[in-house]
Design a protein around this motif. Structure first.
Motif, short mmCIF file in Angstrom:
data_model
loop_
_atom_site.label_atom_id
_atom_site.label_comp_id
_atom_site.label_asym_id
_atom_site.label_seq_id
_atom_site.Cartn_x
_atom_site.Cartn_y
_atom_site.Cartn_z
N LYS B 58 0.84 -1.19 0.00
CA LYS B 58 0.00 0.00 0.00
C LYS B 58 0.88 1.24 0.00
O LYS B 58 1.72 1.40 0.87
CB LYS B 58 -0.90 0.00 1.24
N GLY B 59 0.68 2.10 -0.97
CA GLY B 59 1.52 3.29 -1.08
C GLY B 59 2.63 3.06 -2.09
O GLY B 59 2.65 2.06 -2.82
N GLU B 60 3.57 4.00 -2.10
CA GLU B 60 4.56 4.00 -3.17
C GLU B 60 5.93 4.39 -2.64
O GLU B 60 6.04 5.29 -1.82
CB GLU B 60 4.14 5.07 -4.19
N ILE B 61 6.96 3.69 -3.10
CA ILE B 61 8.33 4.11 -2.77
C ILE B 61 9.12 4.20 -4.07
O ILE B 61 9.16 3.24 -4.83
CB ILE B 61 9.04 3.09 -1.85
N ASN B 62 9.67 5.36 -4.33
CA ASN B 62 10.54 5.48 -5.50
C ASN B 62 11.96 5.79 -5.06
O ASN B 62 12.19 6.74 -4.33
CB ASN B 62 10.03 6.59 -6.43
N VAL B 63 12.88 4.96 -5.49
CA VAL B 63 14.28 5.18 -5.17
C VAL B 63 15.02 5.47 -6.46
O VAL B 63 14.92 4.73 -7.42
CB VAL B 63 14.90 3.95 -4.48
N ASN B 64 15.74 6.60 -6.45
CA ASN B 64 16.44 7.03 -7.64
C ASN B 64 17.92 6.68 -7.48
O ASN B 64 18.67 7.39 -6.85
CB ASN B 64 16.24 8.55 -7.77
N GLY B 65 18.32 5.56 -8.04
CA GLY B 65 19.71 5.14 -7.90
C GLY B 65 19.84 3.96 -6.96
O GLY B 65 18.86 3.51 -6.39
N ARG B 66 21.07 3.51 -6.80
CA ARG B 66 21.28 2.33 -5.98
C ARG B 66 21.68 2.74 -4.56
O ARG B 66 22.45 3.66 -4.38
CB ARG B 66 22.39 1.48 -6.60
N ILE B 67 21.14 2.04 -3.59
CA ILE B 67 21.44 2.36 -2.20
C ILE B 67 22.54 1.44 -1.69
O ILE B 67 22.52 0.25 -1.90
CB ILE B 67 20.18 2.17 -1.33
N GLY B 68 23.53 2.03 -1.03
CA GLY B 68 24.53 1.23 -0.33
C GLY B 68 24.06 1.05 1.10
O GLY B 68 23.86 2.02 1.82
N TYR B 69 23.86 -0.19 1.48
CA TYR B 69 23.25 -0.45 2.78
C TYR B 69 24.32 -0.87 3.79
O TYR B 69 25.24 -1.61 3.47
CB TYR B 69 22.22 -1.57 2.61
N LEU B 70 24.16 -0.40 4.99
CA LEU B 70 25.05 -0.81 6.08
C LEU B 70 24.21 -1.37 7.21
O LEU B 70 23.69 -0.62 8.03
CB LEU B 70 25.88 0.39 6.54
#
Lengths: 272, 224
Positions: B58-70
């Motif tokens: 439900k809802g929307e997430i837009n990510v522009n580019g790649r995320i480096g996760y820690l």
């Protein structure tokens, strides 16, 4: 000593055992690195008991054990790892549960049918004589598959073993690699069980990795040295077993134990 | 420009959408955002949604580019045989996920990143023999290899002693200011974190209760 080795090599069954044993030891050590680091050391033990249960049932019905045991153990292996991710039943309790049950069923079926004869004894403690041509072919095929997959997925296995969350976030299908390890371990256990025995097969999975981690500190060096340690221990073990007429599986485990102790002491010395 | 854009996000692990309730937030390029909130407020769930580990219904997430996760450190890593180099290099995996071996470019990228974070000299050292602060630097280097834009850190200073905490924050600030890396950090350590962050978002019971400039935090900044 050279004469003894020459004498050993003149027996066809020993040549078969050497080939199967070397391949199985090598692959077991490679998979072992991942299993030990992922804290799944017990899974080998559990699966070997399951393999024993299935094998005895197959034998009781007069069926060839391998074609039934391999898929059966694979299914259990995948289930066990799923449980491990689930956390509702802790995976070590799940392994203990399944392992004891499978062993009990195996023993019950045996005593109701054939009784504890040599065949069953061989399943339990292994026999170098048990290697048939069929085992040789299956173990070569399985070992080649394990080696190829290990090289292909080496980078990803490292990432997934070291940090599952990070690997998921960069888009690796982590469950796929865990399942792959489980399936390969399952097959390897069934193949190696004939020689090492149900009670001892899991030790050649965990010992080499633990031994090499006493000294080596990079993933690559641990992987390579585990493979070498495993094969060396196997060769020494089978030689001593022949020389002193001691059960092969037990001898190999004892050599592994001595190697572990040596590496532990050496590791302590290096540290100081 | 928005690097992360979240619209009307609701999420729950079972059928009800009760862990996150109608979350709206944006992360702009160049932000140093700190997400604060108590245990169970929904911070971790939000992160998992942003990373795509939780499937958003439900809802929307837009990510522009790649995320480096820690991610937070795990118990497995306490005696895992791995060198700094091996770990940082694994951050380049998403660049060529289908290949069997690392390429020259991967190794170069890892080398540059290690140099940037003063890790190159000790690249052959074993991870578990490092201090807490050094370990965190290695994981930051890995996440930088996975992205050139935005890193997302989950409680990066948990269990570190105060001196090291400041070192880590200063490093993040440097990456943010000098290298233009957008930083999203979840933290318990609110008081110190807000001194380095540019923006603060507070989450309570799965809702965004504050979304303010870091300088306003603690001065009774207006609740949203």
């Amino acid at each position: 000593m050279i004469e003894t080795i020459q004498e050993m090599l003149s027996f066809a069954f020993i040549n078969r055992a050497l080939l199967v044993g070397t391949l199985v030891s090598l692959c077991a050590a490679l998979l072992g690195v991942s299993l030990v680091l992922k804290r799944y050391s017990n899974i080998g033990d559990g699966l070997s008991h399951v393999a024993f249960g299935i094998t005895t049932i197959a034998t009781a019905f007069g069926l060839a054990p391998l074609p039934i045991a391999i898929p059966g153990v694979i299914v259990v292996a995948v289930i066990l790892l799923k449980v491990g991710n689930n956390h509702r039943i802790k995976s070590d309790s799940a392994i203990a549960l399944i392992s004891a049950s499978a062993l009990a069923i195996g023993v019950a079926v045996t005593s109701a049918t054939t009784g504890l004869n040599t065949d069953v004894c061989n399943f339990m403690f292994g026999s170098i004589l048990a290697m048939s041509m069929e085992d040789v072919i299956i173990s070569i095929v399985v070992s080649i598959i394990v080696l190829i997959l290990f090289v292909i997925y080496y980078r990803k296995l490292f990432a997934v073993t070291f940090d599952e969350d990070f690997s998921k976030a960069i888009g690796l299908k982590t469950a796929r690699y865990t399942n792959l390890i489980a399936i390969l371990t399952a097959v390897l256990i069934v193949v190696g069980m004939r020689m090492m025995g149900t009670m001892l097969i899991s030790s050649i999975i965990i010992f080499p990795a633990l031994t090499s981690m006493r000294i080596f500190k990079s993933f690559k060096s641990v992987v390579i040295s585990s493979g070498i340690i495993s094969v060396v221990c196997f060769l020494i073990g089978i030689f001593l077993s022949y020389l002193y007429n001691i059960s092969t599986g037990a001898m190999i485990v004892m050599v592994n134990l001595i190697m572990f102790i040596l590496f532990t002491i050496l590791g302590k010395i290096i540290k100081e | 420009m928005n690097v992360i854009d979240i619209k009307n996000l609701s999420f729950g692990y079972f059928s009800e959408h009760d862990v996150l309730k109608n979350v709206n937030m944006q992360v702009k390029e160049g932000d140093f955002l700190c997400i604060v909130g108590e245990n169970g407020s929904g911070k971790s769930t939000l992160i998992k949604c942003i990373l795509g580990l939780n499937k958003v219904t439900k809802g929307e997430i837009n990510v522009n580019g790649r995320i480096g996760y820690l991610p937070q450190m795990t118990e497995v890593q306490n005696n895992f045989p791995a060198t700094i180099e091996e770990i940082v290099l694994s951050g380049t995996l998403p660049d060529n996920i289908k290949r069997i071996f690392y390429t020259k470019e991967d190794k170069q990228k890892a080398k540059e990143t290690m140099e940037k974070l003063q890790l190159y000299e000790m690249r052959k050292k074993c991870f578990y023999e490092l201090s807490g602060g050094q370990k965190q630097r290695v994981l930051i280097a890995r996440s930088l290899c996975a992205t050139d834009k935005i890193i997302l850190l989950d409680e990066p200073v948990n269990g570190l002693d105060p001196k090291i905490v400041i070192e880590i924050y200063e490093l993040l600030q440097k990456l943010n200011r000098e290298h233009g890396i957008t930083i999203v950090m979840v933290s318990h350590d609110v008081e110190r974190a807000v001194q380095y962050a540019t923006r603060v978002i507070e989450i309570k019971n799965g809702q965004v209760t504050k979304d303010i400039a870091a300088s306003e935090y603690g001065t009774g900044g207006a609740s949203k």
